[in-house]
Design an enzyme around this catalytic site. Structure first.
Site, PDB file in Angstrom:
ATOM      1  N   GLY A 198     -15.983  14.505  -3.464  1.00 19.22           N
ATOM      2  CA  GLY A 198     -15.877  15.610  -2.503  1.00 19.22           C
ATOM      3  C   GLY A 198     -14.989  16.722  -3.050  1.00 19.22           C
ATOM      4  CG  ASP A 199     -11.098  15.733  -3.933  1.00 15.33           C
ATOM      5  OD1 ASP A 199     -11.131  16.044  -2.730  1.00 15.33           O
ATOM      6  OD2 ASP A 199     -10.566  14.689  -4.365  1.00 15.33           O
TER       7      ASP A 199
HETATM    8  O1  LIG Z   1      -4.894   9.344   1.381  1.00 17.54           O
HETATM    9  P1  LIG Z   1      -5.615  10.661   1.276  1.00 17.54           P
HETATM   10  O2  LIG Z   1      -4.698  11.786   0.920  1.00 17.54           O
HETATM   11  O3  LIG Z   1      -6.473  10.955   2.455  1.00 17.54           O
HETATM   12  O4  LIG Z   1      -6.664  10.530   0.074  1.00 17.54           O
HETATM   13  C1  LIG Z   1      -6.188  10.353  -1.228  1.00 17.54           C
HETATM   14  C2  LIG Z   1      -7.328   9.992  -2.133  1.00 17.54           C
HETATM   15  O5  LIG Z   1      -8.036   8.827  -1.715  1.00 17.54           O
HETATM   16  O6  LIG Z   1      -8.262  11.054  -2.150  1.00 17.54           O
HETATM   17  C3  LIG Z   1      -8.643  11.371  -3.475  1.00 17.54           C
HETATM   18  C4  LIG Z   1     -10.129  11.435  -3.565  1.00 17.54           C
HETATM   19  O7  LIG Z   1     -10.629  12.441  -2.779  1.00 17.54           O
HETATM   20  C5  LIG Z   1      -8.055  10.297  -4.353  1.00 17.54           C
HETATM   21  O8  LIG Z   1      -7.752  10.804  -5.619  1.00 17.54           O
HETATM   22  C6  LIG Z   1      -6.864   9.832  -3.580  1.00 17.54           C
HETATM   23  O9  LIG Z   1      -6.455   8.530  -3.872  1.00 17.54           O
END
Ligand SMILES: O=P(O)(O)OC[C@@]1(O)O[C@H](CO)[C@@H](O)[C@@H]1O
Length: 338
Positions: free
Chosen positions: A250-251
Site C-alpha cells: 500500500g505504501d
Molecule cells: O503498526 P502500523 O504503524 O499500523 O503499521 C506498521 C507496518 O505494519 O506497516 C508497514 C507496511 O505498510 C510495515 O513496514 C510496518 O511494520
C-alpha cells in the site's frame, strides 16, 4: 520536496515458518530484516524511483540507530528526532501459509520530543507534500495528524494521509490532497464488507464528501480505484504475480502515485503506475526495486490492452540502458582485477 512522517517506525522482521502451531516452538526457514513503517517505505520507494524525499519521524535505541544507518546506506534522506529512552519497535511478519503480523506498540514519546519534531517540521512549506502515515504510538493523541495539519495549514502544503480509522477520519476536515485506505479499512469505517473496486466506489464518494480531494482505495488482487478531485472515477486491475510479501504494498502505491503526479502526469496514468508499484512490492522481498516495477508496469498495460504512455515508456528504456551500462562497467572492472 516530499516529506514523509513516520511517528512509529519499525524494523520489519520477516520470518518464513513452515508451520504455525500456537503453544509450540515453530521454526523459520529463512528470515529478513527490513526498515519499516509506512512513511519510511514510501521514502524508500521514492528513492528507488529517483524522486527526492525526506523521511521524518521519531526513532529510539539500538533498533532506531540501525534503522537510520540503513536508510543512510540506501541514500534515503532522513530527519528523525531521537528519544533518550526506549527503542524503535520490531514488527514480526510471519510469512507462512497465511500472512500473520504482530506489530509492536512503540516507545513512549515525551511531550518535549513531540515539540522538537513539530519545530523541525517548520521547514515544510508552499509547494511541498507532507505524507502522514501509519499508526501512532499510544502516548500521542488520536488526532495527532489533524493537529499537525492544523499547525501547518495555510502554507500551501499538500497533505497525504494513509492511516487507520479515526486517525484518517479526523484528518478529512483539513482536505488532504490524497488518502489511500484499503477496502478492509473502508469496510471497517462504514460497517460493510466490500472487496471489488466497483463496490468501494460509493464509499470513495463519501470520503470525498467528508473532505478528501483524491481518494484511492486499494483492493489487493481485485485491483484499485481512484476518485479524483475532478470527480472522475478510475478503476485499474492488478497485474498477476507470485505473492512474496505484501508488507509495504500500500505504501508503494502511495509512492508510485506521488512520483507521477508531482511530475504533472494525469491521474489515470498515475493510478496505473501506483498499482504497478504496489504489486511489484508484493512480488518482492522488501520494497520493490525499479527493475521489478518496470516489469509489472509492462505486464499491467498488456493486461489492460493499452500502450504504455510515452513518459513511462521512456523511463523504462532509460532504466534498461542504465542497468546495462552498470553491468558492463562491473564486468570490465572484474576482468581488470582478474
Ligand atoms: O503498526 P502500523 O504503524 O499500523 O503499521 C506498521 C507496518 O505494519 O506497516 C508497514 C507496511 O505498510 C510495515 O513496514 C510496518 O511494520
Amino acid at each position: 520536496m516530499i516529506y514523509t512522517m513516520t511517528l512509529n517506525p519499525a524494523l520489519d522482521y520477516v520470518m518464513h515458518p513452515l508451520t504455525l502451531d500456537m503453544g509450540f516452538t515453530n521454526r523459520s526457514s529463512t528470515e529478513e530484516l527490513h526498515c519499516g513503517g509506512n512513511g519510511i517505505n514510501i521514502s524508500t520507494l521514492l528513492n528507488e524511483l529517483d524522486v527526492p524525499s525526506i523521511a521524518m519521524g521519531i526513532a529510539a535505541g539500538f533498533t532506531g540507530d540501525y534503522l537510520l544507518r540503513r536508510l543512510q546506506e540506501k541514500g534515503v534522506a532522513s530527519n528523525f528526532v531521537l528519544l533518550d529512552r526506549g527503542y524503535t519497535r520490531i514488527n514480526i511478519k510471519l510469512n507462512g501459509i497465511v500472512m500473520t503480523m504482530v506489530n509492536g506498540m512503540g516507545p513512549k514519546i515525551p511531550e518535549k520530543k513531540v515539540d522538537e519534531l513539530l519545530g523541525r517540521m517548520d521547514v515544510v512549506g508552499a509547494g511541498d507534500t507532507l505524507v502522514l502515515t501509519g499508526s501512532i504510538p499510544n502516548s500521542l493523541p488520536e488526532d495527532m495528524y489533524s493537529q499537525i495539519m492544523r499547525r501547518l495549514g495555510g502554507r500551501g502544503i499538500q497533505f497525504v494521509v494513509d492511516a487507520p480509522g479515526q486517525l484518517l477520519m479526523e484528518a478529512l476536515e483539513m482536505h488532504p490532497f490524497l488518502i489511500k485506505p484499503n477496502n478492509h479499512e473502508v469496510g471497517r469505517i462504514y460497517g460493510v464488507d466490500i472487496e471489488e473496486p466497483e463496490e468501494c466506489m460509493p464509499y470513495a464518494h463519501k470520503l470525498q464528501e467528508a473532505g478528501a480531494r483524491n481518494v484511492i482505495i486499494s483492493c489487493g488482487g481485485h485491483g484499485s480505484l481512484l476518485l479524483d478531485e475532478n470527480g472522475a472515477e478510475h478503476v485499474v486491475p492488478t497485474a498477476k504475480i507470485k505473492l512474496v510479501n505484501a508488507t509495504g504494498a500500500g505504501d508503494s502505491m502511495v509512492a508510485g502515485f506521488l512520483s507521477q503526479v508531482t511530475r504533472g502526469v494525469d491521474y489515470e496514468t498515475a493510478l496505473i503506475f501506483a498499482s504497478a508499484c504496489g504489486t511489484a512490492t508484493a512480488a518482492s522481498k522488501g520494497i520493490a526495486k525499479r527493475a521489478t516495477i518496470d516489469r509489472v508496469v509492462s505486464a499491467l498495460y498488456k493486461k489492460m490492452g493499452r500502450a504504455i504512455p510515452g513518459t513511462i515508456a521512456q523511463d523504462i528504456q532509460a532504466n534498461k540502458d542504465r542497468a546495462a551500462a552498470e553491468a558492463a562497467a562491473a564486468e570490465a572492472e572484474a576482468t581488470e582485477k582478474s
